[in-house]
Enzyme design. Structure first.
Site, short mmCIF file in Angstrom:
data_model
loop_
_atom_site.label_atom_id
_atom_site.label_comp_id
_atom_site.label_asym_id
_atom_site.label_seq_id
_atom_site.Cartn_x
_atom_site.Cartn_y
_atom_site.Cartn_z
N HIS A 1 0.84 -1.20 0.00
CA HIS A 1 0.00 0.00 0.00
C HIS A 1 0.87 1.25 0.00
O HIS A 1 0.46 2.33 -0.38
CB HIS A 1 -0.98 -0.01 1.18
CG HIS A 1 -0.38 0.37 2.49
ND1 HIS A 1 -0.56 1.60 3.06
CD2 HIS A 1 0.42 -0.31 3.33
CE1 HIS A 1 0.10 1.66 4.20
NE2 HIS A 1 0.70 0.52 4.39
N LYS B 1 9.32 -2.99 3.69
CA LYS B 1 10.44 -2.85 4.61
C LYS B 1 10.34 -3.88 5.72
O LYS B 1 9.27 -4.11 6.27
CB LYS B 1 10.38 -1.45 5.24
CG LYS B 1 11.56 -1.12 6.11
CD LYS B 1 12.58 -0.34 5.32
CE LYS B 1 13.92 -0.26 6.00
NZ LYS B 1 14.72 -1.47 5.95
N LYS C 1 9.33 -8.99 5.29
CA LYS C 1 10.24 -9.71 6.20
C LYS C 1 10.93 -10.81 5.42
O LYS C 1 10.36 -11.35 4.47
CB LYS C 1 9.45 -10.32 7.37
CG LYS C 1 10.30 -10.60 8.58
CD LYS C 1 10.50 -9.36 9.42
CE LYS C 1 11.39 -9.60 10.60
NZ LYS C 1 11.42 -8.42 11.49
N LYS D 1 3.25 -1.74 12.05
CA LYS D 1 4.23 -0.91 12.77
C LYS D 1 4.58 0.35 11.97
O LYS D 1 4.57 1.45 12.51
CB LYS D 1 5.49 -1.76 13.01
CG LYS D 1 6.57 -1.08 13.80
CD LYS D 1 7.76 -2.02 14.06
CE LYS D 1 7.46 -3.04 15.12
NZ LYS D 1 8.65 -3.73 15.64
N SER E 1 15.76 3.46 10.29
CA SER E 1 16.03 2.85 8.98
C SER E 1 15.45 3.72 7.87
O SER E 1 16.04 3.87 6.80
CB SER E 1 15.36 1.47 8.88
OG SER E 1 16.19 0.49 9.41
P1 NAD Z 1 20.13 -8.82 22.09
O1 NAD Z 1 20.47 -10.20 21.65
O2 NAD Z 1 21.11 -7.72 21.90
O3 NAD Z 1 19.75 -8.80 23.64
C1 NAD Z 1 18.92 -9.73 24.27
C2 NAD Z 1 19.43 -9.88 25.69
O4 NAD Z 1 18.50 -10.67 26.43
C3 NAD Z 1 20.79 -10.60 25.77
O5 NAD Z 1 21.67 -9.87 26.58
C4 NAD Z 1 20.44 -11.95 26.39
O6 NAD Z 1 21.49 -12.49 27.18
C5 NAD Z 1 19.23 -11.58 27.25
N1 NAD Z 1 18.42 -12.73 27.60
C6 NAD Z 1 18.27 -13.89 26.91
N2 NAD Z 1 17.49 -14.73 27.57
C7 NAD Z 1 17.12 -14.10 28.71
C8 NAD Z 1 16.31 -14.47 29.82
N3 NAD Z 1 15.72 -15.66 29.87
N4 NAD Z 1 16.15 -13.58 30.81
C9 NAD Z 1 16.76 -12.39 30.77
N5 NAD Z 1 17.55 -11.98 29.75
C10 NAD Z 1 17.72 -12.82 28.73
O7 NAD Z 1 18.76 -8.49 21.36
P2 NAD Z 1 18.08 -7.07 21.18
O8 NAD Z 1 18.43 -6.56 19.83
O9 NAD Z 1 18.31 -6.23 22.39
O10 NAD Z 1 16.55 -7.49 21.11
C11 NAD Z 1 15.78 -7.75 22.27
C12 NAD Z 1 14.32 -7.84 21.89
O11 NAD Z 1 13.92 -6.62 21.27
C13 NAD Z 1 13.95 -8.94 20.90
O12 NAD Z 1 12.65 -9.38 21.20
C14 NAD Z 1 13.93 -8.22 19.57
O13 NAD Z 1 13.11 -8.87 18.62
C15 NAD Z 1 13.36 -6.89 20.00
N6 NAD Z 1 13.64 -5.80 19.06
C16 NAD Z 1 14.92 -5.43 18.79
C17 NAD Z 1 15.16 -4.36 17.92
C18 NAD Z 1 16.55 -3.85 17.65
O14 NAD Z 1 16.67 -2.81 16.99
N7 NAD Z 1 17.60 -4.48 18.12
C19 NAD Z 1 14.08 -3.71 17.30
C20 NAD Z 1 12.78 -4.11 17.59
C21 NAD Z 1 12.58 -5.16 18.48
#
Ligand code: NAD
Length: 473
Positions: A67, A72, A108, A96, A364
């Site tokens: 749309h 992205k 995706k 989003k 982005s």
């Molecule tokens: P990341 O891998 O950098 O960090 C995740 C952290 O969570 C790690 O330090 C890991 O050790 C910790 N972790 C894992 N299992 C755990 C548990 N059971 N209890 C507590 N901590 C635990 O990942 P991220 O990029 O920070 O992403 C985190 C979340 O945010 C994900 O759900 C991801 O989809 C979402 N997200 C990330 C982004 C981005 O820009 N990085 C954007 C949108 C959404």
């Protein structure tokens, strides 16, 4: 969803959509079109591994909606990748982007591999071949579909993608805009790394500035002085904690998978990060109390809880014990639908992932705009603004006979750098989105929660877009 999971992730997204669509006035056919995944590209390609073996790689790219163009959404490297999951994530990207007014359709991609089981050279070959397959079918391009990093991918993979794309499309002047999340030297933008955590902070701060919402929950206005618990000290958790602390909140607990730590006086995320790096564990941080069962941290008395690690960590079982007044879904899908119902009944404000963690895609978008304009943000105006500010300041000082402090002088004269403009664009985006969703909720009190209000917001925007385009031919 794993391949063996008894339910479909895509169906669960459709279920949330259907729940929200009841609060809109669109005809069924249009709602069906908004929900549908327009294009699903399922591919298999052979890659020769380091030991000479040929492996057939399973991969996907889904364009949920055109749309707005381009589509992205990130590319995920994981053994759990499957078509249903990619379709669900692509549709969430459509919603989003609509909520945060980023003019893209949702997409995706996924490659079904465990990146830890491949050498760097193998990963490069897989990524480049995947990109070539996308080019062959016209599934990538600055005006078609623009991938980004996701689980298991980062700057390195994005650099391989842009390089492969540019070599297959010689002379395409906007080639750098075919993918975002690139290293700065390859056309990336400053401010991308902290974008999601900063967006989480901006979204929650805006909610905390809403007097009525705070009064309903017995809280004072503003983030200063509020207690915060963060789960996950990764990219998103670290930066969320950093911005809350810098704005006067107290991060009283941080949870990692090996356990959690608590200090009522507040924790400094950088010190905790360094401690974990040095000792291999978050536990035994000087001045803090250990919480051996990590998930217990989710149940601490606090004002704001930020789950920033995994999905489904707060469910029907532990939600009744969660004491936080506000939950900011930094991770994707940290709450189950059962938890949602419990919090709606308790009056806990759940700020939904669908827009709260949109900082990454928002920045982005800024990167893509930078690539299309072929100029770094701030390059044209920084010096001009500084000269102008210097002039205004000297005039004021001359007319008043007073001089401002050195610190104030630095602040007033400062012309915008790229990172300043990116942060300010993100701040504007998150504030506007929060207000729009809250207004929808306020206008229709029968909407049960902020997540449903966010869906309504998305459906109305995508619906308007489709309705105005008409159905071709
Ligand atoms: P990341 O891998 O950098 O960090 C995740 C952290 O969570 C790690 O330090 C890991 O050790 C910790 N972790 C894992 N299992 C755990 C548990 N059971 N209890 C507590 N901590 C635990 O990942 P991220 O990029 O920070 O992403 C985190 C979340 O945010 C994900 O759900 C991801 O989809 C979402 N997200 C990330 C982004 C981005 O820009 N990085 C954007 C949108 C959404």
């Amino acid at each position: 969803m794993s391949n063996n999971a008894p339910y479909s992730f895509f169906k669960s997204v459709e279920k949330s959509f259907d729940k929200a669509s009841k609060f809109t006035n669109w005809e069924n056919g249009l709602l069906e079109q908004i929900k549908a995944c327009n294009s699903v590209y399922s591919m298999r390609f052979p890659v020769k591994m380091d030991d000479g073996r040929i492996e057939v790689i399973e991969a996907y790219r889904v364009q949920h909606s055109q749309h707005k163009s381009p589509c992205k959404g990130g590319i995920r490297f994981s053994e759990e990748v499957n078509q249903d999951e990619v379709m669900a994530l692509a549709s969430l990207m459509t919603y989003k982007c609509a909520i945060v007014n980023v003019p893209f359709g949702g997409g995706k991609g996924g490659i079904k591999i465990n990146p830890r089981e491949h050498s760097t050279y193998e990963l490069e070959k897989i990524t480049r071949r995947y990109t070539a397959e996308l080019v062959k079918k016209n599934f990538i391009g600055p005006g078609i579909d623009v991938p980004a990093p996701d689980y298991g991918t980062g700057e390195r993979e994005m650099a391989w993608i842009v390089d492969t794309y540019a070599s297959l499309k010689p002379g395409e002047i906007d080639a750098a805009g075919c993918v975002t999340g690139k290293p700065i030297t390859q056309g990336g933008v400053r401010g991308r790394k902290e974008a999601t955590g900063l967006g989480v902070f901006f979204g929650i701060r805006e909610v905390c500035n809403m007097k009525e919402e705070m009064e309903k929950r017995g809280l004072t206005v503003g983030v200063a002085g509020k207690t915060v618990v963060v789960q996950g000290l990764g990219n998103v958790g670290y930066h969320s904690a950093k911005f809350f602390r810098e704005h006067g909140s107290k991060v009283i607990a941080i949870a990692e998978f090996e356990g959690a730590i608590f200090n009522a006086e507040g924790l400094n995320e950088e010190e905790v990060f360094q401690h974990r790096k040095k000792t291999g564990s978050i536990l035994n941080f000087p001045g803090a109390t250990n919480i051996t069962k990590s998930t217990d941290a989710l149940e601490l008395a606090c004002d704001i809880l930020i789950p920033a690690a995994l999905e489904n960590v707060i469910n029907g079982e532990n939600a009744p014990r969660v004491q936080a007044k506000i939950i900011g879904e930094a991770a994707n899908g940290p709450l189950t639908p059962e938890a949602d119902d419990i919090f709606a009944a308790k009056g806990t404000l759940v700020v939904p992932d669908m827009y709260l963690n949109a900082g990454g895609v928002t920045v982005s978008y800024f990167e893509w705009l930078k690539n299309l304009s072929h100029v770094r943000y701030g390059r044209m105006e920084k010096r001009f603004t500084e000269n102008l500010n210097t002039h205004i300041l000297s005039q004021i000082e001359e007319l008043t006979g007073k001089t401002v402090s050195a610190a104030e002088r630095g602040f007033i004269m400062h012309g915008p750098e790229e990172v300043d403009l990116v942060h300010s664009g993100l701040e504007e985006t998150m504030i506007t989105a929060t207000r729009e969703i809250m207004q929808i909720w306020k206008d229709n009190p029968s909407i049960p929660d902020m997540r449903t209000a966010a869906y309504v917001c998305a459906i109305n925007k995508v619906g308007t877009s489709y309705a105005e385009l008409g159905i071709f031919p």
